[in-house]
Design a protein around this motif. Structure first.
Motif, short mmCIF file in Angstrom:
data_model
loop_
_atom_site.label_atom_id
_atom_site.label_comp_id
_atom_site.label_asym_id
_atom_site.label_seq_id
_atom_site.Cartn_x
_atom_site.Cartn_y
_atom_site.Cartn_z
N PHE A 96 29.81 -0.74 27.58
CA PHE A 96 29.21 -1.17 26.10
C PHE A 96 27.54 -1.50 25.86
O PHE A 96 27.50 -1.38 24.63
CB PHE A 96 29.60 -2.39 25.71
CG PHE A 96 29.74 -3.36 26.29
CD1 PHE A 96 28.52 -4.13 26.64
CD2 PHE A 96 30.96 -4.31 27.56
CE1 PHE A 96 27.77 -5.70 27.72
CE2 PHE A 96 30.71 -4.68 28.54
CZ PHE A 96 29.45 -5.73 28.19
N ASN A 140 38.97 0.23 26.01
CA ASN A 140 38.28 -0.18 24.30
C ASN A 140 39.50 -1.42 23.92
O ASN A 140 39.61 -2.47 23.14
CB ASN A 140 37.89 0.78 23.15
CG ASN A 140 37.10 1.99 23.49
OD1 ASN A 140 36.17 0.72 24.36
ND2 ASN A 140 36.83 2.72 23.02
N GLU A 177 38.96 -5.12 22.90
CA GLU A 177 38.90 -5.69 21.22
C GLU A 177 40.03 -7.05 21.15
O GLU A 177 39.93 -7.36 20.80
CB GLU A 177 39.60 -4.73 20.60
CG GLU A 177 40.35 -4.79 18.81
CD GLU A 177 40.84 -3.52 18.30
OE1 GLU A 177 40.92 -3.16 17.30
OE2 GLU A 177 41.60 -2.57 19.09
N TYR A 226 28.41 -5.29 17.69
CA TYR A 226 28.55 -6.19 16.30
C TYR A 226 29.41 -6.14 15.27
O TYR A 226 29.30 -6.39 14.34
CB TYR A 226 27.76 -4.61 15.75
CG TYR A 226 26.42 -3.64 16.51
CD1 TYR A 226 25.61 -4.11 16.82
CD2 TYR A 226 27.09 -3.14 17.14
CE1 TYR A 226 24.01 -3.69 17.27
CE2 TYR A 226 26.07 -2.35 18.30
CZ TYR A 226 24.48 -3.45 18.09
OH TYR A 226 23.01 -2.39 18.65
N GLU A 227 30.43 -6.52 15.58
CA GLU A 227 31.77 -6.68 14.99
C GLU A 227 31.85 -8.57 14.22
O GLU A 227 32.19 -8.43 13.85
CB GLU A 227 33.28 -6.29 15.24
CG GLU A 227 32.77 -4.58 15.27
CD GLU A 227 33.91 -4.11 15.53
OE1 GLU A 227 35.28 -3.08 15.13
OE2 GLU A 227 34.98 -5.32 16.00
N SER A 251 26.20 -11.28 20.02
CA SER A 251 26.74 -11.59 20.65
C SER A 251 26.78 -11.65 21.65
O SER A 251 27.93 -11.53 22.75
CB SER A 251 27.83 -10.18 19.97
OG SER A 251 26.72 -9.31 20.02
N ALA A 283 32.06 4.48 21.52
CA ALA A 283 32.56 3.15 20.71
C ALA A 283 32.28 1.50 21.04
O ALA A 283 32.86 1.20 20.18
CB ALA A 283 33.56 4.58 19.98
N ARG A 284 33.37 1.57 22.16
CA ARG A 284 33.00 0.41 22.93
C ARG A 284 31.94 -0.80 21.59
O ARG A 284 31.74 -1.58 22.06
CB ARG A 284 32.98 -0.01 23.79
CG ARG A 284 34.02 -1.22 24.42
CD ARG A 284 34.20 -1.45 25.98
NE ARG A 284 35.08 0.36 26.66
CZ ARG A 284 34.60 1.21 27.43
NH1 ARG A 284 33.42 0.56 28.63
NH2 ARG A 284 34.80 1.88 28.35
N SER A 285 31.23 -0.28 21.80
CA SER A 285 29.35 -0.93 21.47
C SER A 285 29.35 -1.45 20.25
O SER A 285 28.76 -2.49 19.65
CB SER A 285 28.23 0.21 21.60
OG SER A 285 27.94 0.81 20.67
N ARG A 286 30.46 -0.49 19.28
CA ARG A 286 30.49 -1.84 18.23
C ARG A 286 31.30 -3.38 18.09
O ARG A 286 31.18 -3.67 17.44
CB ARG A 286 32.15 -1.23 17.33
CG ARG A 286 33.62 -1.29 17.80
CD ARG A 286 34.54 -0.12 16.99
NE ARG A 286 35.67 -0.49 17.14
CZ ARG A 286 36.46 0.32 18.21
NH1 ARG A 286 35.70 0.92 19.06
NH2 ARG A 286 37.87 -0.42 18.03
N PHE A 287 32.43 -3.25 19.52
CA PHE A 287 32.11 -4.85 19.30
C PHE A 287 31.17 -5.54 19.84
O PHE A 287 30.84 -6.74 19.68
CB PHE A 287 33.18 -4.93 20.74
CG PHE A 287 33.90 -4.12 20.35
CD1 PHE A 287 35.07 -4.80 19.83
CD2 PHE A 287 34.87 -3.44 22.04
CE1 PHE A 287 36.26 -3.66 19.34
CE2 PHE A 287 36.20 -2.70 21.60
CZ PHE A 287 36.63 -2.42 20.49
#
Length: 282
Positions: A126, A106, A110, A165-166, A205, A159-163
């Motif tokens: 992800f 992660n 990031e 959407y960020e 993305s 939690a890696r999937s948040r990237f």
């Protein structure tokens, strides 16, 4: 008897030493002459040439300058930096479970702006749903015989999937059609995983291409690899994670990715292959 794969780092260190030795010889220098130009004791040159002492970045630049080969310094430095971390066995990485490794991934994601991914076995982490990740990581833990912290590892992986959407991150993914068809999890989890692929495809993305079974191959199927910002490729084998940072090798991975991308289908054609795989689950 062939060498154990765990000797790969030492083999790479020795290969680096050979390249430096060839530079010296091509420049017509003895070990003492090179040492004098570099301003260090001849014993240091001997240790570097035997692969007994890893050269620092400054050592390599001095060596190349002494040999009139400054243009090779960056490539040699990249090779030297990769040696100790280039080959890490999964059992070693997972000796305390999988959670920490997932958290480290992660951190890498990031920092990554553009990640180009090719997979021939399972969807990238992800993109994985909790149910699919649980099934897969349970299989890996059983196979490797490492401590079972699957629930914590799955939470870190998902939690890696948040990237996605960020903002500030771009994922260009190529997936063999076989990935859609392998029954890596039970039918319900597989169905959810495939539907999730359809859900993430419209994200700004994400670029997702599927290489059909029927594609005329110009690049043969390969092991999964992840290229981070064109500075590092991570290759996943059965037994180890291999990090590639040498510019020449990175160029090969970029070329392979470009060839694979030309064979892939996108948009509605890719969605049709995913839906066909869902229908095949019954």
């Amino acid at each position: 008897m062939s060498a154990s794969p765990s000797s790969s780092a030492q083999a790479a260190r020795e290969a680096l030493a050979v390249r430096l030795t060839h530079l010296r010889k091509d420049a017509g220098l003895t070990g003492k002459e090179l040492s004098a130009r570099c301003g260090w004791h001849p014993a240091k040159t001997t240790r570097i040439q035997k692969g007994d002492a890893p050269p620092s970045d400054a050592d390599i630049r001095a060596w190349c300058a002494a040999c009139g080969a400054d243009d090779q310094a960056d490539d040699l430095i990249a090779t030297a930096r990769a040696v100790d971390s280039m080959y890490l066995e999964w059992r070693r990485l997972h000796k305390d479970g999988m959670r920490k490794v997932q958290q480290n991934w992660n951190t890498l994601h990031e920092r990554t702006r553009v990640c180009r991914v090719y997979v021939s076995n399972v969807p990238p982490g992800f993109f994985q749903t909790p149910a699919f990740a649980t099934a897969l990581m349970g299989q890996i833990t059983t196979f490797q015989g490492t401590p079972n912290d699957v629930s914590e590892a799955v939470a870190a992986r998902v939690a890696r999937s948040r990237f996605l959407y960020e903002g500030g991150h771009r994922y260009v993914v190529l997936m063999e059609e076989s990935v859609l068809r392998f029954r890596t999890a039970d039918p319900e989890a597989m169905r959810g995983q495939l539907r999730h692929l359809l859900a993430v495809m419209p994200l700004a993305s994400v670029s997702l291409g599927i290489i059909p079974f029927t594609a005329q191959r110009t690049v043969w199927p390969l092991e999964a690899f992840y290229v981070h910002d064109d500075t590092m490729a991570v290759v996943e084998t059965l037994t180890a994670e291999i990090k590639v940072t040498q510019p020449r090798e990175l160029a090969d991975y970029a070329r392979a990715f470009a060839g694979l991308a030309e064979m892939a289908v996108y948009g509605d054609e890719a969605r049709a292959l995913i839906r066909a795989a869902i229908d095949a689950l019954g």
